[in-house]
Design a protein around this motif. Structure first.
Motif, short mmCIF file in Angstrom:
data_model
loop_
_atom_site.label_atom_id
_atom_site.label_comp_id
_atom_site.label_asym_id
_atom_site.label_seq_id
_atom_site.Cartn_x
_atom_site.Cartn_y
_atom_site.Cartn_z
N LEU A 166 0.67 -1.38 0.22
CA LEU A 166 -0.11 -0.10 -0.13
C LEU A 166 0.78 1.33 0.02
N PHE A 212 -8.60 -0.05 -0.16
CA PHE A 212 -7.64 0.48 -1.18
C PHE A 212 -8.39 1.57 -1.84
N THR A 234 -4.38 4.59 5.46
CA THR A 234 -3.46 3.32 4.87
C THR A 234 -3.03 2.48 6.01
N LEU A 245 -4.38 -7.12 -5.15
CA LEU A 245 -5.13 -6.71 -4.11
C LEU A 245 -5.66 -8.01 -3.50
#
Lengths: 423, 179
Positions: free
Chosen positions: A312, A353, A407, A343
């Motif tokens: 990420l 995300f 995140t 992902l």
């Protein structure tokens, strides 16, 4: 072969060609080399255009256009002023609060920046607020347009990764409120020497609220409709469009009946600008995925020993870089399809995300050379871009902190959708 | 009559361009209002009379959107409003910039013509196979797919007009007829 076509795409893109042409020419050549007949390319366009979920996009654009041209922003500013007017730096608080409300009706950051900028810049100038601070505050607050639902980039992202639009919308709420809180804290510190707009007056609040009711009803109808299960996303978008037309035409009388057809066709053209990029990007992505690029990337990252968080963080760096040079929708369409498989294999939640992508895109709206909000605010105010940029730096730093927070702590974005829909 | 005269307000080219522009606005408005009406109707029926809910609402609104978007393409091309990553353009010499702009118009005309031609083949195929939608409307799919060759065909013509206007600036009639 992949490197050749990707290189060709980058050369065409950075030579200043229309983005859809850069994508489309690269895609059509790649398809040709693969031996796929021309008819399949056009059929691909027709098939992807025949996606009922896309209908929400022109409808939200119509809502945003009428909100912006219909000066609904003025009423929201008066409403926020009646609440925050007694604080020092009142108009800065107002610009953040009113922009957050406007963002809950409009799905576009640029429309939000235009509407709020036209309404607030003259007032803030007249009250002696520095231009740098004024344009920075409004420009940064306007990025909320794509984080607070409804959000056009969220709809596009949801279509690309095949995720639920209502889940994504809900996921944007908490990060959006955190962003509002961070901005307000900064304004509290920075605005301590700036003027207040008079004492708090309940009668004034009542009057301003009454006038703002039609505008404030819109987010209630849209979200109430979607989350009560009464409306689909397309129906909610159409309801927002219908309400924006009726409110600006019949309630606030800022749009005449004669303006309506022109604003509707403007909205269609605005959507077409985005949609043609989507079609061309999907065609190129289809070829890239067919070549196994997404699979190879997923396998590579999976075997590299990197954790999901590290992936990420790397994605953030790439998106920040792309966001400097490309427009928001283009970044989503070029970058996200390549990562979809990653992902899945790394166990990264697509909704989480999605919010990381959207906050990156908010930053992209503020970062030169393509930061659209910089140009919008500079265009409205006549303040040089450099000065607008300087005003946005503190807000961009706060947004960077928010990006890191979201995140590293997925629960911030996932809490609300999991609460409503279950995990 | 020279091109320039024809392009003055009231001239025949100006009037024709104005009429086409207004026609485009009218069609797009009808499509947009059509989508809103269909969605409104669907919502009402689902709440008050679910049995009467037609199965073709999503289909027709998607067709209206697709046709509306495709008919917007030529106007975008004529106005040069397509989104571009043009931040480097100011750093390159004027001559190169002009060459890129010319290249874009030629590439655009060719690309749109290719997509239009492929679209025409797709329409012909759908017509020949008698493809229809799988809702109760049983809509002939060629009529929907036709949006692609029409939109891209007109966009290709729009690029050609831009190219022609380089040689004879007088035919830049759309400039005078913009709303």
């Amino acid at each position: 072969m992949i490197a050749v076509f990707f290189g060709l795409f980058l050369v065409l893109l950075f030579s200043g060609l229309a983005i859809y042409l850069a994508l489309g020419l690269s895609a059509i050549l790649a398809w040709y080399v693969e031996g796929i007949p021309l008819v399949a390319f056009s059929q691909f366009f027709a098939d992807h255009l025949n996606t009922p979920k896309f209908v929400a996009v022109p409808m939200f654009v119509i809502a945003a256009t009428f909100m912006e041209r219909g000066r609904i922003s003025n009423v929201l500013v008066d409403f926020a002023l009646s609440i925050f007017g007694s604080l020092r730096g009142a108009l800065a608080y107002v610009s953040i609060a009113a922009t957050a409300i406007f963002a809950a009706i409009s799905g576009s950051s640029v429309a939000t920046a235009l509407a709020m900028g036209k309404s607030l810049i003259p007032q803030m100038r007249a009250r002696g607020y520095p231009d740098t601070f004024t344009t920075g505050t409004i420009g940064a607050a306007a990025t909320l347009g794509i984080l607070i639902p409804p959000s056009l980039p969220m709809i596009i992202y949801a279509l690309v990764v095949e995720e639920s639009v209502p889940r994504l919308f809900l996921a944007g709420v908490v990060p959006g409120l955190i962003q509002v809180a961070l901005f307000m804290l900064y304004v509290r510190w920075r605005g301590r020497n700036m003027p207040a707009e008079g004492a708090f007056d309940l009668a004034k609040v009542r009057r301003a609220s009454a006038r703002a009711i039609p505008g404030l009803t819109m987010p209630m109808v849209v979200f109430g409709g979607i989350y009560s299960g009464l409306l689909t996303v397309n129906e909610a978008a159409s309801a927002a469009a219908a309400m924006a037309i009726i409110i600006s035409w019949l309630f606030y009388r800022t749009v005449t009946a004669g303006d309506i057809p022109f604003l509707l066709s403007d909205s269609f053209r605005e959507t077409a600008k985005i949609m043609i990029i989507i079609l061309a990007a999907l065609a190129l992505a289809h070829w890239l995925i067919g070549q196994g690029v997404a699979r190879s990337l997923a396998d590579y990252l999976n075997n590299s020993g990197l954790t999901a968080i590290q992936v990420l963080l790397i994605a953030n760096v790439i998106m920040f870089f792309l966001g400097m040079f490309l427009e928001v929708i283009s970044v989503i369409l070029i970058f996200v399809p390549l990562l979809v498989l990653t992902l899945d294999t790394m166990g990264i939640d697509k909704v989480h995300f999605g919010i990381v992508v959207i906050i990156n895109m908010e930053l992209a709206l503020l970062t030169p050379p393509i930061g659209l909000n910089l140009f919008v605010l500079s265009g409205i105010s006549g303040v040089p871009i450099k000065q607008v940029m300087r005003g946005m730096i503190p807000y961009a730093l706060l947004m960077f902190c928010l990006l890191m927070l979201v995140t590293l702590v997925p629960e911030i974005s996932l809490f609300l959708p999991n609460l409503v829909y279950g995990s | 009559m020279s091109d320039t005269n024809a392009n003055t307000p009231g001239g025949p080219i100006y009037r024709a361009a104005k009429a086409l522009g207004l026609l485009n606005v009218a069609i797009l408005s009808i499509f947009a209002l059509g989508i809103i009406a269909i969605k409104f109707n669907e919502t009402l029926l689902r709440v008050f009379y679910p049995r009467g809910l037609p199965d073709w609402g999503a289909e027709v609104s998607t067709y209206l959107m697709a046709w509306g978007l495709m008919l917007s393409l030529p106007v975008l091309v004529l106005r040069g409003e397509n989104i571009a990553a043009d931040f480097l353009i100011n750093l390159i010499p004027e001559k190169v910039r002009k060459a890129i702009s010319l290249g874009e118009e030629i590439a655009g005309a060719i690309f749109c013509a290719f997509v239009a031609w492929g679209g025409y083949l797709a329409v012909e195929l759908a017509h020949r196979l008698g493809q229809i939608s799988d809702t109760s409307l049983q809509f002939p799919m060629w009529m929907y797919i036709l949006a692609v060759p029409v939109g891209f065909g007109l966009a290709s013509i729009a690029y050609l007009l831009r190219l022609a206007a380089r040689v004879r600036p007088g035919i830049k009639f759309w400039k005078g007829a913009e709303q």
